[in-house]
Design an enzyme around this catalytic site. Structure first.
Site, mmCIF file in Angstrom:
data_model
loop_
_atom_site.group_PDB
_atom_site.id
_atom_site.type_symbol
_atom_site.label_atom_id
_atom_site.label_comp_id
_atom_site.label_asym_id
_atom_site.label_seq_id
_atom_site.Cartn_x
_atom_site.Cartn_y
_atom_site.Cartn_z
ATOM 1 N N SER A 109 3.896 8.561 60.241
ATOM 2 C CA SER A 109 5.222 8.304 60.804
ATOM 3 C C SER A 109 5.453 6.822 61.102
ATOM 4 O O SER A 109 4.570 6.123 61.607
ATOM 5 C CB SER A 109 5.402 9.106 62.096
ATOM 6 O OG SER A 109 6.632 8.781 62.707
ATOM 7 N N TYR A 149 13.220 6.905 51.819
ATOM 8 C CA TYR A 149 13.155 5.461 52.051
ATOM 9 C C TYR A 149 11.826 4.863 51.580
ATOM 10 O O TYR A 149 11.610 3.658 51.697
ATOM 11 C CB TYR A 149 13.386 5.132 53.527
ATOM 12 C CG TYR A 149 12.426 5.810 54.485
ATOM 13 C CD1 TYR A 149 11.196 5.234 54.792
ATOM 14 C CD2 TYR A 149 12.755 7.017 55.088
ATOM 15 C CE1 TYR A 149 10.319 5.848 55.660
ATOM 16 C CE2 TYR A 149 11.893 7.642 55.953
ATOM 17 C CZ TYR A 149 10.669 7.058 56.240
ATOM 18 O OH TYR A 149 9.791 7.683 57.098
ATOM 19 N N LYS A 177 10.871 21.365 64.669
ATOM 20 C CA LYS A 177 12.278 21.214 65.047
ATOM 21 C C LYS A 177 12.950 22.542 65.397
ATOM 22 O O LYS A 177 13.748 22.605 66.338
ATOM 23 C CB LYS A 177 13.054 20.508 63.930
ATOM 24 C CG LYS A 177 12.668 19.044 63.729
ATOM 25 C CD LYS A 177 13.558 18.414 62.663
ATOM 26 C CE LYS A 177 13.257 16.946 62.495
ATOM 27 N NZ LYS A 177 14.179 16.297 61.529
#
Length: 283
Positions: A22, A229, A73
């Site tokens: 991360s 990304y 999540k």
């Protein structure tokens, strides 16, 4: 990066499985250091199915809050004392604040994506959107685009049933189709904005688009966005750029969702443009 620790320093972190890759600690600690806020942001692996255990531990350990990535999540939603509008709508939590023993769940993914689009001069209001993929990220993006006023949103997915489930949110605006070459080409010809929410083209992940001929049908004025990304320019974006389309990757979304999360953690209003410039410098 120099991080000063004091007895008063409050703890934040990101949880996930896997999570050691991360960029969140780098992004958040860069912003915290620049702002002079007395927090430190860590990385905490938490195995699938153990979100409730982690939440109890975080309360005991005095965490101010944490971010969550896959696979937590969805599991966090029923554990929250309160949910913000987006977290309730998406049924997904990526930001948790712990205040006086209560936990508050937020989802900043959709807002982060929208802000990145607006930064690039792309307002989805009134646009026809072609969205590739129907996973968790696609849901946040799709529902935010509908909220923002896109006139139509077509979800292309290999598993049609999953796309159909997503489109139940607003059947008047959203529709589900397949992911074969002919369908991609037809739907691209009708789009003002194409958004890739799949992992196709991500570094370290097997899988790539079979071909990019569907981009030939995309109207010249259409923009192409890839939530990936890493790499900074996927083959999809490279092919779109060669065809003259405006392109943007997922870095803006990554940064802006982090900015919005930090605002929740610290109750501090941040300058999003300044934070993006700062973080891009270290990434």
């Amino acid at each position: 990066m120099h991080v000063e620790l004091k007895n008063t320093t409050r703890k934040l972190c990101v949880i996930g499985d896997p999570v050691l890759h991360s960029k969140s600690p780098l992004i958040q600690n860069t912003m915290l250091s620049a702002l002079g806020l007395d927090y430190i942001y860590l990385c905490q692996p938490v195995s699938a199915g153990r979100a409730a255990e982690w939440l109890s531990a975080a309360k005991v350990a005095g965490y101010a809050g944490f971010n969550a990535t896959m696979p937590h999540k969805l599991d966090l939603v029923p554990l929250m004392d309160e949910l913000d509008e987006d977290a309730r709508l998406y049924q997904s939590v990526n930001t948790v604040c712990i205040k006086e023993g209560k936990v508050y769940g937020y989802n900043t993914d959709g807002r982060g994506f929208l802000q990145a689009l607006l930064d690039a001069g792309v307002d989805p209001a009134g646009k026809r959107v072609l969205l590739l993929g129907a996973g968790g990220a696609a849901k946040a993006v799709a529902l935010k685009l509908v909220q923002q006023g896109c006139v139509s949103l077509t979800v292309c997915n290999r598993t049609l049933e999953r796309a159909e489930m997503l489109c139940q949110f607003n059947a008047a605006v959203m529709r589900a189709v397949g992911f074969d070459a002919a369908t991609l080409r037809l739907e691209a010809s009708r789009a003002d904005l194409l958004v890739n929410c799949t992992s196709l083209g991500m570094r370290g992940v097997a899988g790539q688009f079979e071909d990019f001929h569907f981009l030939d049908a995309l109207p010249h004025a259409a923009a192409v966005c890839d939530l990936i990304y890493h790499p900074a320019e996927t083959e999809l974006l490279a092919q779109a750029r060669l065809r003259g389309h405006r392109t943007l990757n997922g870095l803006g979304m990554l940064i802006h969702q982090a900015v919005f999360a930090l605002e929740h953690f610290t109750d501090t209003q941040l300058d999003g443009a300044a934070m993006r410039a700062l973080v891009e410098g270290v990434l």
